[in-house]
Design an enzyme around this catalytic site. Structure first.
Site, short mmCIF file in Angstrom:
data_model
loop_
_atom_site.label_atom_id
_atom_site.label_comp_id
_atom_site.label_asym_id
_atom_site.label_seq_id
_atom_site.Cartn_x
_atom_site.Cartn_y
_atom_site.Cartn_z
N TYR A 142 0.44 -1.20 0.07
CA TYR A 142 0.44 0.13 -0.16
C TYR A 142 0.86 1.32 -0.19
CZ TYR A 142 -3.18 3.45 1.72
OH TYR A 142 -3.85 4.15 1.59
N ASP A 237 9.09 3.24 -0.46
CA ASP A 237 8.31 3.48 0.94
C ASP A 237 7.94 3.10 2.01
OD1 ASP A 237 6.24 4.56 2.33
OD2 ASP A 237 4.25 3.73 0.54
N LYS A 265 4.00 9.42 9.13
CA LYS A 265 4.19 8.39 9.98
C LYS A 265 5.24 9.20 11.66
CE LYS A 265 1.03 4.43 8.45
NZ LYS A 265 1.20 4.27 7.43
C1 LIG Z 1 0.48 4.35 6.14
C2 LIG Z 1 1.26 4.44 4.10
C3 LIG Z 1 0.67 4.92 3.71
C4 LIG Z 1 0.02 6.11 3.76
O1 LIG Z 1 0.27 6.83 4.39
P1 LIG Z 1 -0.85 7.79 4.76
O2 LIG Z 1 0.08 9.47 5.76
O3 LIG Z 1 -1.99 7.44 5.66
O4 LIG Z 1 -0.84 8.95 3.60
C5 LIG Z 1 1.99 4.44 2.28
N1 LIG Z 1 3.36 3.94 2.26
C6 LIG Z 1 2.50 2.98 3.81
C7 LIG Z 1 3.83 2.37 3.14
C8 LIG Z 1 1.80 3.10 4.63
O5 LIG Z 1 2.12 2.19 5.72
#
Ligand SMILES: *Cc1c(COP(=O)(O)O)cnc(C)c1O
Length: 426
Positions: A142, A237, A265
């Site tokens: 994701y 990511d 995060k």
């Molecule tokens: C949480 C997450 C996102 C999205 O971040 P948001 O701040 O919710 O837009 C993208 N990539 C990874 C790997 C994530 O865990």
């Protein structure tokens, strides 16, 4: 109104599904979501006054637990001086310095407001830099909810992406090539067929959004080699794994350096933030230095930046990750031998302080593997834990996290409850 059920009913009248983000609605586990009133350290309290030991930590950011006194104080002091200026501040440079110091691949960084923005912008940059159109994305990973990244997992590696959400035109996801996590041969085939058109490969180096799946030995290295060979950019990511699995993220843990890295995060200390960064020559393509446009009214706002900077300061104390690891290791030590002994169809997978208990026999290496988990058993498990005051992610396909605020006693108690469930249900 102090009752979760009443609050949920009212919320559903005013907001789609009653929530601001889908998983919070408890759809896959049933029952009523808890409306959280406050959090302190490892615990959260709902509007009915129930206390829960929290293993979600706002889905990753709260590596120090809730309302850490130093973070709260820093936010209060900053807020008193103004919350946003739409102008550069000295604090941004401080957080940028932290990130450049800690994350091996990052020489220059741009702040945004969410992980979604970070990945979306990193891809635009990769396309702008390489002059190519296609991107490769792994099933089950994701990367936020931008159009091009919402593609259905599971279609063969040779089929072009099919949108995962209504409202996303197939024309857009056709530029997204799906691949299989932990399948280096599959990725090589994709590159042999279309390597020259691939701008970037985007990957969660430790998958966390299909449950925790570590990269198989050599998989990240092979991905790195293929990208280098074909002149495509490798984007890690690390919105979840950054500052989570290690101080320098998965790239430090596994010793594989991407071209671009997305963060979020933890670097916001519990406030909305994201960032993307990488090699100087690539980042210089970002406006106003370069031709790739990307902007944000509240980007780099002092509140989020301060919370992030204070968080990283605390994380950077000696032994921080070792202590966290010692605590979460209690799960491995208690669960793995029991699973083996009783031949339970369970699989505990963990990297650093993020983990998932899959309700199927292990190992779980791909999205297809993850999807074979018994979600009915998981649902019962979730409800059981909740009743016992343990707040676990309301989905089989999410990671749970521990924070520095969790005590050994709390973790031992959680393990006991968890094992209790297994003894009763297997
Ligand atoms: C949480 C997450 C996102 C999205 O971040 P948001 O701040 O919710 O837009 C993208 N990539 C990874 C790997 C994530 O865990």
């Amino acid at each position: 109104m102090t009752n979760n059920t009443e609050l949920f009913t009212k919320a559903k009248q005013l907001m789609p599904g009653g929530v601001s983000s889908p998983v919070r609605a408890f759809k896959s586990v049933g029952g009523t979501p808890r409306f959280i009133k406050s959090g302190q350290g490892s615990a959260i309290y709902d509007e009915e006054g129930h206390r829960y030991i929290d293993f979600i930590g706002s889905w990753g950011p709260l590596i120090l637990g809730h309302a850490h006194p130093k973070i709260v104080k820093a936010i209060q002091e900053t807020a008193a001086r103004g919350t946003s200026f739409g102008a550069p501040t000295a604090k941004e440079t401080m957080l940028a310095q932290d990130i450049v110091d800690f994350v091996p691949s990052i020489e220059k960084v741009r702040f945004v407001n969410s992980g979604t923005e970070a990945t979306m912008s990193a891809l635009r940059l990769a396309r702008g830099f390489t002059g190519r159109k296609e991107i490769v994305k792994f099933a089950g990973c994701y990367h936020g909810h931008s159009d091009g990244l919402l593609i259905k997992a599971g279609s063969g590696a040779t089929t072009l992406g099919v949108p995962d959400s209504a409202g996303v035109p197939a024309e857009i996801t056709q530029l997204t090539v799906p691949a299989v996590f932990n399948d280096p041969e599959g990725l090589e085939t994709i590159f042999k067929q279309r390597g020259e058109s691939i701008a970037a490969v985007i990957i969660e180096p430790v998958a966390g959004n299909m449950g925790v799946i570590p990269p198989a030995p050599g998989f990240l290295e092979k991905t790195r080699d293929l990208c280098s060979h074909y002149g495509s950019l490798l984007i890690f990511d690390e919105v979840m794994s950054g500052f989570r699995v290690d101080r320098g993220g998965a790239q430090e843990l596994y010793g594989v350096t991407p071209d671009l890295t997305c963060l979020g995060k933890i670097i916001g200390g519990g406030l909305p933030v994201g960032a993307y960064g990488g090699k100087n020559e690539i980042m210089e393509f970002v406006a106003p230095a370069g031709p790739v446009y990307q902007a944000g009214t509240l980007s780099g706002n002092p509140l989020a930046i301060t919370a992030g900077h204070e968080t990283l300061k605390i994380i950077n104390t000696p032994g921080f990750y070792e202590k966290l690891e010692q605590k979460i290791l209690l799960f491995d030590q208690a669960l793995l031998p029991e699973i083996k002994k009783h031949k339970w169809k369970l699989c505990f997978q963990r990297v650093g302080s993020m983990a998932t208990l899959f309700f199927r026999a292990g190992p779980v290496n791909t999205y297809t593997d993850a999807l074979q988990a018994d979600t009915t058993l998981f649902k019962k498990f979730h409800q059981y834990l909740l009743k016992e005051g343990i707040y676990f992610p309301p989905s089989q396909f999410e990671a749970f996290f521990i924070s520095a605020a969790h005590t050994t006693a709390e973790i031992e108690k959680t393990i006991e409850i968890l094992l209790d469930y297994c003894y009763k249900n297997y």
